[in-house]
Design an enzyme around this catalytic site. Sequence first.
Site, PDB file in Angstrom:
ATOM      1  N   ARG B 339       0.836  -1.211   0.000  1.00  0.00           N
ATOM      2  CA  ARG B 339       0.000   0.000   0.000  1.00  0.00           C
ATOM      3  C   ARG B 339       0.869   1.260   0.000  1.00  0.00           C
ATOM      4  O   ARG B 339       0.482   2.293  -0.543  1.00  0.00           O
ATOM      5  CB  ARG B 339      -0.981  -0.007   1.182  1.00  0.00           C
ATOM      6  CG  ARG B 339      -1.990   1.139   1.154  1.00  0.00           C
ATOM      7  CD  ARG B 339      -3.099   0.963   2.176  1.00  0.00           C
ATOM      8  NE  ARG B 339      -4.190   0.127   1.693  1.00  0.00           N
ATOM      9  CZ  ARG B 339      -5.299   0.579   1.092  1.00  0.00           C
ATOM     10  NH1 ARG B 339      -5.462   1.870   0.896  1.00  0.00           N
ATOM     11  NH2 ARG B 339      -6.230  -0.250   0.684  1.00  0.00           N
ATOM     12  N   GLU B 753      -9.204   6.269   7.401  1.00  0.00           N
ATOM     13  CA  GLU B 753      -7.769   6.501   7.265  1.00  0.00           C
ATOM     14  C   GLU B 753      -7.369   7.800   6.570  1.00  0.00           C
ATOM     15  O   GLU B 753      -6.403   8.441   6.967  1.00  0.00           O
ATOM     16  CB  GLU B 753      -7.135   5.320   6.509  1.00  0.00           C
ATOM     17  CG  GLU B 753      -7.167   4.028   7.294  1.00  0.00           C
ATOM     18  CD  GLU B 753      -6.921   2.818   6.402  1.00  0.00           C
ATOM     19  OE1 GLU B 753      -7.737   2.570   5.499  1.00  0.00           O
ATOM     20  OE2 GLU B 753      -5.900   2.142   6.601  1.00  0.00           O
TER      21      GLU B 753
END
Lengths: 457, 798
Positions: B339, B753
């Site tokens: 990621r 997030e």
Amino acid sequence: MNITFLLNGTRTTVRSETGTETLLDYLREDAGLCGTKEGCNEGDCGACSVIVTEHGRAPKALNACILFLPQLHGKAVRTVEGLADPDGTLHPMQQAMVDHHGSQCGFCTPGFVTTMACAHLNGDRDADTVLAGNLCRCTGYAPIKRAFDAAIDAEIPAHMKDHPHLPKVAGTDDIFCPTDGDQLAAWYLDHPDATLIAGGTDVGLWVTKQLRDLAPVAFLDHVEDLKDIEDRGLHWRFGAMASISDMLRVVRDEYPSLATLLERYGSAQVRNAATLGGNIANGSPIGDSPPALIALGASIVLRKGDVRRKMMLEDFFVDYGKQDRAPGEFLETIKLPMGQTAFRVYKLSKRFDQDISAVCGAFNVVMEDGIVTDARIAFGGMAGIPKRATQTEKRLVGKPLTDPALTDAMAAMEQDFTPLSDMRAGADYRMKAAQNMLLRYAHDLNGAKIDVRQVAP
Amino acid sequence: MTQPTPNPTRARSEHPDTQPVNTAAAQSAPPAKPLPHDAAREHVTGAARYVDDTPTPAGTLHLAFGLATIAAGKIASMDVDPVRNAPGVRAVLTAQDLPAANDVSPSAHDEPLLSDGAVHYHGQPLFLVVADSHLAARKAARLANIDYHEHTPILTVDQALAADSRFEDGPRIYQKGSISDGLSQAPHTLSGSINVGGQEHFYLEGQAALALPGEAGDVTVLSSTQHPTEIQHKVAEALGVPFHMVTVQTRRMGGGFGGKESQGNALAVACAVAAARTGRPCKMRYDRDDDFIITGKRHDCRIDYTVGFDDQGCVSAVDFTHLFRCGWAQDLSLPVADRAMLHADNAYDLPHVRITSHRLKTNTASATAFRGFGGPQGMVGIERVMDHVAHHLGLDPAKVRQRNYYPPAAHASGGSISGKMKTGITPYGMPVTDFVLDRMTDRLLHTSDYESRRAAVADWNDANTVIKKGIAFSPVKFGISFTLTHLNQAGALVQIYADGSVLINHGGTEMGQGLFQKVAQVAAATLGVDQRMIRPSATDTSKVPNTSATAASSGSDLNGMAVQVACATLRDRIAQIVGSTQGVPASSVRFADGRVLADGVDLTFAEAAALAYTNRVSLSATGFYKTPDIAWDRIAGHGRPFYYFAYGCSVSEVAVDTLTGEYNILRTDILHDCGNSLNPALDVGQIEGGCVQGIGWLTTEELVWDDQGRLRTHAPSTYKIPAMSDRPDVFEVALWDEPNPVNTVHRSKAVGEPPFMHGISTFLAVSHACAACGPNYPDLQAPATFEEVFHAIGRARG
């Protein structure tokens, strides 16, 4: 011993076997009051905040995790479960926290609302100072500040006032709780190996983290004559049991710089418990008050039995972990001169609030016609003890507080100190920051704005 | 200044990803009310129960781990008799005493619950103490006599690289274009490196679990976990029983942030194993210091870069090397590091790019998930590059960023550039079709008064020598979906009782983010009832099976949809029975304001529920949802890993004391994209809280290990998360009010997030202030502790 106190308005008596059972464990494990949380078990997060009320003093927020049961004898404890009205109406701070979305995970919330309710009781309006000891990981604090400001002017609910209902209690038996200095002096002479527990903000961790058995112990919480603060006109005399909060109130007008330091001493909860005597007697090289007091020319009185001796504070600190204190001898009073107009103190830590100093620098020069005639400069965090910068002082006396004397004095600091590297700061940074604090001091005396927290956007 | 003109209808009809809105959403009013958290009252009264607050049966035992005191080596001998003989101790378990699997890994089966003889990090659990009290267990755990054969530990990424100590057989490389061509043809190139620190989660509630032994070998576990299903699996494997013998329940966590995605496994398994052995309930919670020492944290890393660019700051090529310190076990490090690579572009259309990612194995606690899951690290890398480029050219970094943005989404252009709109392609081959940062940036720079404040900062810096100011803008583009595609599924169970009250259950866990409230609002909107009719219930593996972790910001997207589907099923059943009994077409039955209405029909929802019950209609239903249109090959580094992107941007201003490096955050303005917000109050809460957590990561939160591999900052006394006064003095948060072009629940966007990365603008503002001290690039490293800032000022001065 049997400890009697008011718990959310109800008279409660509990048995303490060792003297070092904490209020937090009692609440959660015995009383079934699980609203008060354990976040860190060392007094650094505020999740266990409770309100403690005693005779003759304003209610105060304290960390229950490092509060021992004998410290509560005769007092009142109010936990998060005791904030709402018995009819179910939420306390104004509780309601505001709901209305302003002040809780997310909710785990820090009981500690927050309890500290907020205590501030509300006392009319303390500065949320940043009052709540510095309550950590929240979810909200970013913004909604909590909004809630606090929204409710601070609400009427105080009647049930929150514990003073009229404090329990009348008898004396104590096996765990020693003296009620005056003479009693303490006599007992300590007979028990020189005992642990004296004042506020317990340091000793508490010996129990909760080091898992030590401390017996024998004496709790100084009830030694009222050691809590006195006397204004003698040209100086104060602080009893060693004066709390940092009490000291802060007293010195605020005379020494704003010292007040700014003390506002960054631990948190409200820690200042309410911690004592000036404890901060000195534990001999820590990074305690916040000693450098300031040394620079101000403070002296102390030690007592052993009925014998007292007086010394300048800097002479008390001999070496790392070693103080000029005999077995059975205890710190009784601290004398702090007034009128030192050029006194300033600067604390450097990783976080502004509720952190331990990497470097604490205290400066106090006397100037006549632009020339330094006397200098007292002391540092914490730069040596194994709080220590005067004698070489630095020498380079300044007889000179103006400008270059080249300043640069010369800053260089001399390297003769005064050989700081360590640790998790708080590197040695090189400690030295350079300490040197630059002298520069800041010169700017400060010239009236320049030197506080980065006072800058407006 | 472009002012956005939200136009949901056109956005839906013109966007290629658009799907028809399903019937449920079309019929129900949007749930977007700023209602409080579902347990707000319980929070403020102390009535909300966490694992350790749950009343336990008499005889409950308490557990603690004995921990390794070296970072690498083997156990030569371990004498636990002093532990066994300590007051209150009932049992001491070592690896040999475990009944089945000795493994708590979420991935590679490389993480024994108790050491098998090898020691991989300082703080590794070696044995398990079972005692009458928490305190007795903690005291006894320190009494073992252990001798080790010590090895030299591998602690740093450089040591790991030199020893080729890594996960996977070599680095992962994602690339687009030709990095050599891109760099060689660029008018300017720069190289640099930034260390990015790790981060302790510091959830206020430490890890905790309670196991209640049942009958025939079954067990119920209460766990403070983001992933009850994984706890179920690990417990079952440890006991050697099928999954159906283990029930895991999670009512709430006192914060998770990724730290309870896999790190709760050890406690739950320990409790279950000890409960099976003793036949008594067993509870375990880590003391805070143990929690710091044992559990994983955000990956720290070093990012090296070489960038090519032109006079205007337009970047033609970037070559990144990511060196991720993963710790001793694989845990979630591969997808975390992936990621990071997937966010190495952030908001920028980079013609030539190569990202080389090393996942290094070290003798430190196994780094794990933490809000952003590697994304923040990757994003810091490219934001650092943009900052460096702008400094080199003497340009406004905000302008350089805008010049490098992905092309705007088609629908935002107003259609004037017919057919010529270019579509940006990420380094991993995914078209960026929903880009709105161009317009968001215009709006934020305007509302924050960026240009004139930047000029004022320059004036201040000309006039002041001791205190310098800095101001910076940074954008966020964050990909939404689990990159492991099969995790993008969710189930729900919704039950309507005969009095009309509704109980909802889904696989998502509540850790403070307000998921239960948001999902309850979706249910209320679907059923047309008041919020108070809906009760969320504890996440429970016996109600909804095979769930994914509540992670990747996916909680509302996935579980909200699953609950919406289940509610729609129930609503349609009620409509059918109301229609058939009342003689109206089922399709004409409407659900609104707590009533069930049709021509000549006006029932309360409770009356309708009772009617369904007496007519023998099932009033429980499951719902299931899987994210459409995603496909990802993580080895090739190609595909569409994300369903959509969430966007945001921020401007921060700081004042720095050049004498000590101390600084204060003066102001932060944020504009953040939540699509059609399901609950604006909760979304703003995520944004404010995420931003401050991100600020903490990049400023005061410093993890310090010594040369023995011991963590020296293992309590809040030494590890400093932001306190009350550390939030920006002025803190303005606004929501970008446009619907998600793809068909998420009520066209909302995930918010867990993405706001974390608004902390980056603070870091860049500090860098800007440091740069005002001298001619050189300050090369600020993260975290920007006061000490680091002091050194950066020195570098700027040269």
